[in-house]
Design a protein around this motif. Sequence first.
Motif, PDB file in Angstrom:
ATOM      1  N   ARG A   1       0.813  -0.983   0.242  1.00 42.47           N
ATOM      2  CA  ARG A   1      -0.003   0.008   0.247  1.00 42.47           C
ATOM      3  C   ARG A   1       0.940   0.935   0.271  1.00 42.47           C
ATOM      4  O   ARG A   1       0.893   1.878   0.656  1.00 42.47           O
ATOM      5  CB  ARG A   1      -0.890  -0.056   1.248  1.00 42.47           C
ATOM      6  CG  ARG A   1      -1.959  -1.225   1.179  1.00 42.47           C
ATOM      7  CD  ARG A   1      -2.575  -0.715   2.914  1.00 42.47           C
ATOM      8  NE  ARG A   1      -3.731  -2.234   2.559  1.00 42.47           N
ATOM      9  CZ  ARG A   1      -4.245  -2.670   3.878  1.00 42.47           C
ATOM     10  NH1 ARG A   1      -4.424  -1.020   4.627  1.00 42.47           N
ATOM     11  NH2 ARG A   1      -4.885  -3.451   3.900  1.00 42.47           N
ATOM     12  N   THR A   2       1.323   1.659  -1.610  1.00 39.27           N
ATOM     13  CA  THR A   2       2.733   2.807  -1.460  1.00 39.27           C
ATOM     14  C   THR A   2       1.307   3.901  -1.570  1.00 39.27           C
ATOM     15  O   THR A   2      -0.369   3.901  -1.789  1.00 39.27           O
ATOM     16  CB  THR A   2       3.428   2.842  -2.099  1.00 39.27           C
ATOM     17  OG1 THR A   2       2.846   2.287  -3.735  1.00 39.27           O
ATOM     18  CG2 THR A   2       4.773   1.631  -2.356  1.00 39.27           C
ATOM     19  N   PRO A   3       1.381   4.736  -1.821  1.00 40.35           N
ATOM     20  CA  PRO A   3       0.689   6.599  -2.027  1.00 40.35           C
ATOM     21  C   PRO A   3      -0.032   6.572  -3.193  1.00 40.35           C
ATOM     22  O   PRO A   3      -0.504   6.951  -3.678  1.00 40.35           O
ATOM     23  CB  PRO A   3       1.624   7.664  -1.688  1.00 40.35           C
ATOM     24  CG  PRO A   3       2.441   7.461  -1.031  1.00 40.35           C
ATOM     25  CD  PRO A   3       3.048   5.949  -1.136  1.00 40.35           C
ATOM     26  N   SER A   4       0.953   6.292  -4.306  1.00 41.80           N
ATOM     27  CA  SER A   4       0.108   6.045  -5.768  1.00 41.80           C
ATOM     28  C   SER A   4       0.695   4.906  -6.181  1.00 41.80           C
ATOM     29  O   SER A   4       1.711   3.512  -5.849  1.00 41.80           O
ATOM     30  CB  SER A   4       1.157   7.261  -6.619  1.00 41.80           C
ATOM     31  OG  SER A   4       1.908   7.110  -6.758  1.00 41.80           O
ATOM     32  N   TRP A   5      -0.312   4.087  -7.238  1.00 43.27           N
ATOM     33  CA  TRP A   5       0.262   2.976  -7.899  1.00 43.27           C
ATOM     34  C   TRP A   5       1.550   2.676  -8.756  1.00 43.27           C
ATOM     35  O   TRP A   5       2.482   1.542  -9.253  1.00 43.27           O
ATOM     36  CB  TRP A   5      -0.400   2.649  -9.046  1.00 43.27           C
ATOM     37  CG  TRP A   5      -2.192   1.664  -8.608  1.00 43.27           C
ATOM     38  CD1 TRP A   5      -3.267   2.044  -8.295  1.00 43.27           C
ATOM     39  CD2 TRP A   5      -2.013   0.188  -8.252  1.00 43.27           C
ATOM     40  NE1 TRP A   5      -4.239   0.916  -8.131  1.00 43.27           N
ATOM     41  CE2 TRP A   5      -2.884  -0.034  -7.989  1.00 43.27           C
ATOM     42  CE3 TRP A   5      -0.502  -0.268  -8.879  1.00 43.27           C
ATOM     43  CZ2 TRP A   5      -3.186  -1.842  -7.511  1.00 43.27           C
ATOM     44  CZ3 TRP A   5      -0.567  -2.336  -8.074  1.00 43.27           C
ATOM     45  CH2 TRP A   5      -1.932  -2.076  -7.271  1.00 43.27           C
ATOM     46  N   LEU A   6       2.353   4.523  -8.998  1.00 42.72           N
ATOM     47  CA  LEU A   6       2.990   4.728  -9.969  1.00 42.72           C
ATOM     48  C   LEU A   6       4.290   3.847  -9.067  1.00 42.72           C
ATOM     49  O   LEU A   6       5.337   3.532  -9.142  1.00 42.72           O
ATOM     50  CB  LEU A   6       3.737   6.100 -10.537  1.00 42.72           C
ATOM     51  CG  LEU A   6       4.813   6.333 -10.678  1.00 42.72           C
ATOM     52  CD1 LEU A   6       4.874   5.966 -12.285  1.00 42.72           C
ATOM     53  CD2 LEU A   6       4.293   8.055 -11.137  1.00 42.72           C
ATOM     54  N   LEU A   7       3.976   4.530  -7.471  1.00 47.79           N
ATOM     55  CA  LEU A   7       5.602   4.416  -6.302  1.00 47.79           C
ATOM     56  C   LEU A   7       5.625   2.578  -6.652  1.00 47.79           C
ATOM     57  O   LEU A   7       6.581   1.825  -6.323  1.00 47.79           O
ATOM     58  CB  LEU A   7       5.269   4.990  -5.195  1.00 47.79           C
ATOM     59  CG  LEU A   7       5.355   6.302  -5.134  1.00 47.79           C
ATOM     60  CD1 LEU A   7       5.297   6.590  -3.216  1.00 47.79           C
ATOM     61  CD2 LEU A   7       6.660   6.594  -5.893  1.00 47.79           C
ATOM     62  N   ALA A   8       3.949   2.180  -6.370  1.00 47.67           N
ATOM     63  CA  ALA A   8       3.968   0.807  -5.890  1.00 47.67           C
ATOM     64  C   ALA A   8       4.674  -0.049  -6.983  1.00 47.67           C
ATOM     65  O   ALA A   8       4.756  -1.293  -7.264  1.00 47.67           O
ATOM     66  CB  ALA A   8       2.669   0.285  -6.162  1.00 47.67           C
ATOM     67  N   LEU A   9       4.312   1.117  -8.350  1.00 49.49           N
ATOM     68  CA  LEU A   9       4.689  -0.108  -9.793  1.00 49.49           C
ATOM     69  C   LEU A   9       6.577  -0.381  -9.675  1.00 49.49           C
ATOM     70  O   LEU A   9       7.746  -1.716 -10.791  1.00 49.49           O
ATOM     71  CB  LEU A   9       4.575  -0.133 -10.796  1.00 49.49           C
ATOM     72  CG  LEU A   9       2.891   0.009 -11.290  1.00 49.49           C
ATOM     73  CD1 LEU A   9       2.867   1.011 -12.321  1.00 49.49           C
ATOM     74  CD2 LEU A   9       2.987  -1.257 -11.622  1.00 49.49           C
ATOM     75  N   THR A  10       7.303   0.182  -9.174  1.00 52.77           N
ATOM     76  CA  THR A  10       7.915   0.263  -8.645  1.00 52.77           C
ATOM     77  C   THR A  10       8.870  -0.769  -8.070  1.00 52.77           C
ATOM     78  O   THR A  10       9.732  -1.341  -7.999  1.00 52.77           O
ATOM     79  CB  THR A  10       8.768   1.605  -8.301  1.00 52.77           C
ATOM     80  OG1 THR A  10       8.645   1.549  -6.822  1.00 52.77           O
ATOM     81  CG2 THR A  10       8.785   2.445  -8.784  1.00 52.77           C
ATOM     82  N   PHE A  11       8.326  -1.076  -6.989  1.00 48.29           N
ATOM     83  CA  PHE A  11       7.928  -2.958  -6.284  1.00 48.29           C
ATOM     84  C   PHE A  11       8.342  -3.824  -7.221  1.00 48.29           C
ATOM     85  O   PHE A  11       9.449  -4.609  -7.456  1.00 48.29           O
ATOM     86  CB  PHE A  11       7.141  -2.834  -5.884  1.00 48.29           C
ATOM     87  CG  PHE A  11       7.395  -4.313  -4.954  1.00 48.29           C
ATOM     88  CD1 PHE A  11       7.821  -4.048  -3.817  1.00 48.29           C
ATOM     89  CD2 PHE A  11       6.549  -6.003  -5.504  1.00 48.29           C
ATOM     90  CE1 PHE A  11       8.702  -5.580  -3.476  1.00 48.29           C
ATOM     91  CE2 PHE A  11       6.997  -7.441  -4.736  1.00 48.29           C
ATOM     92  CZ  PHE A  11       7.921  -6.432  -3.235  1.00 48.29           C
ATOM     93  N   ILE A  12       8.576  -3.982  -8.421  1.00 45.98           N
ATOM     94  CA  ILE A  12       8.222  -4.974  -9.955  1.00 45.98           C
ATOM     95  C   ILE A  12      10.482  -4.978  -9.971  1.00 45.98           C
ATOM     96  O   ILE A  12      10.496  -6.515  -9.945  1.00 45.98           O
ATOM     97  CB  ILE A  12       8.099  -4.908 -11.178  1.00 45.98           C
ATOM     98  CG1 ILE A  12       6.031  -5.425 -10.981  1.00 45.98           C
ATOM     99  CG2 ILE A  12       8.002  -6.016 -12.200  1.00 45.98           C
ATOM    100  CD1 ILE A  12       5.155  -5.309 -11.843  1.00 45.98           C
ATOM    101  N   PRO A  13      11.032  -4.207 -10.356  1.00 43.65           N
ATOM    102  CA  PRO A  13      12.022  -4.066 -10.146  1.00 43.65           C
ATOM    103  C   PRO A  13      13.309  -4.273  -9.437  1.00 43.65           C
ATOM    104  O   PRO A  13      14.143  -4.910  -8.756  1.00 43.65           O
ATOM    105  CB  PRO A  13      12.834  -2.410 -10.890  1.00 43.65           C
ATOM    106  CG  PRO A  13      11.305  -1.538 -10.860  1.00 43.65           C
ATOM    107  CD  PRO A  13      10.208  -2.746 -10.963  1.00 43.65           C
ATOM    108  N   PHE A  14      12.739  -3.783  -8.167  1.00 45.40           N
ATOM    109  CA  PHE A  14      12.864  -3.979  -6.667  1.00 45.40           C
ATOM    110  C   PHE A  14      13.301  -5.037  -6.042  1.00 45.40           C
ATOM    111  O   PHE A  14      13.512  -5.797  -5.931  1.00 45.40           O
ATOM    112  CB  PHE A  14      12.639  -3.200  -5.950  1.00 45.40           C
ATOM    113  CG  PHE A  14      12.483  -3.325  -4.523  1.00 45.40           C
ATOM    114  CD1 PHE A  14      13.280  -3.137  -3.891  1.00 45.40           C
ATOM    115  CD2 PHE A  14      11.912  -3.840  -3.481  1.00 45.40           C
ATOM    116  CE1 PHE A  14      13.795  -3.194  -2.765  1.00 45.40           C
ATOM    117  CE2 PHE A  14      12.293  -3.848  -2.344  1.00 45.40           C
ATOM    118  CZ  PHE A  14      12.694  -3.745  -1.960  1.00 45.40           C
ATOM    119  N   GLY A  15      11.697  -5.887  -6.281  1.00 48.86           N
ATOM    120  CA  GLY A  15      11.897  -6.716  -6.074  1.00 48.86           C
ATOM    121  C   GLY A  15      12.929  -7.955  -7.662  1.00 48.86           C
ATOM    122  O   GLY A  15      13.057  -9.830  -6.448  1.00 48.86           O
TER     123      GLY A  15
END
Length: 355
Positions: A300-314
Amino acid sequence: MISSSPPPTQKPTVSLVIPGRNCAQTLEKCLNSVVPLLDQGELQEILFVDDGSTDNTAEIARRYPVQVITGTGGGPGAARNLGWRQAKSEYIWFIDSDCVAEPDALQRLIPHLENPEVAGAGGSYANLYPDSLLATLIHEEIIARHRRMPLEVNFLGGFNVLYRRTLLDELNGFDESETNGPGAAGAEDCDFSFRAVRSGHLLHFEFNSRVGHHHPRNLLKYLKTQAQHGRFRVQLYLRNRDKIQGDSYANGVDYIQPPLAIMSLAMIPLSAVTLWGTYALSALIFLLLSLQSPMLCSIRTPSWLLALTFIPFGFLRAYARGIGMTQGMVTFGNPTPQQSTSIREHHAKQNGVAS
């Protein structure tokens, strides 16, 4: 005849043990958060174990009303053992030196131990760096995992956990070999909770007991730490083979990613010379990216744009952990005589056999 009422039940005493090494940047905030609990009578004592610091960590600790114990640089398992063995209380609360306890963190754990069958209770995190993207991603993933943890668990982190002293005595404390060296993170807290449950004790998780944590803000340093985690996880699961498929915190989706990452690296030379190698590499990368989706949908990040950065992060983290696990297989898969002795002693302690 005057009837006498039974004496009131005495409130159990609590000692706080904080292990730390070269933690001068975070220790002051940590101690500021827990020292008030001494005046409030919630803590009987605070013991800080200086695990071979080379900075002014010990000097900072001595400014506070805490007992400073000099460790040997043996890692967090050894430091925790030094602390609780010198503690005076019935309950031992452990937090890490890079954590800041919320005012009610301890009080939310104690009620769980009012059940005599419960031997330990652990809590969750708060994020001390909400303005950092990396810290927020790390935190929201941890919280997503904590939200799905049940009341009764088989895993508790050592960053915020309350144990009965009798349990620590029974299991002979934390395994001191579960570490990557002085100051490095180890798996001693995971191993201890696994052993506690295997011994027939109940462990509880309390989501509302929180300590703020200084989550990493530098990606390269974080990935290096994750490689260390991958390395010591091999040792942990060689000793706790029943947890290879998952525990209360992680599951098979997490565990399959590092091997897939290593397989994709192994396919790179073949992809350069064969078409099927290219297809195989592409399939592995696609699968590894797809495996980030379950967690992506949970954070649950403030925006989906931030959440999508989880893909390259993971995705990147899977490679770091995979490299560490490969190192772990080389180190622990073919143990030296000294390591073999350590493993035998570990199992002897688990089974109550003198080494």
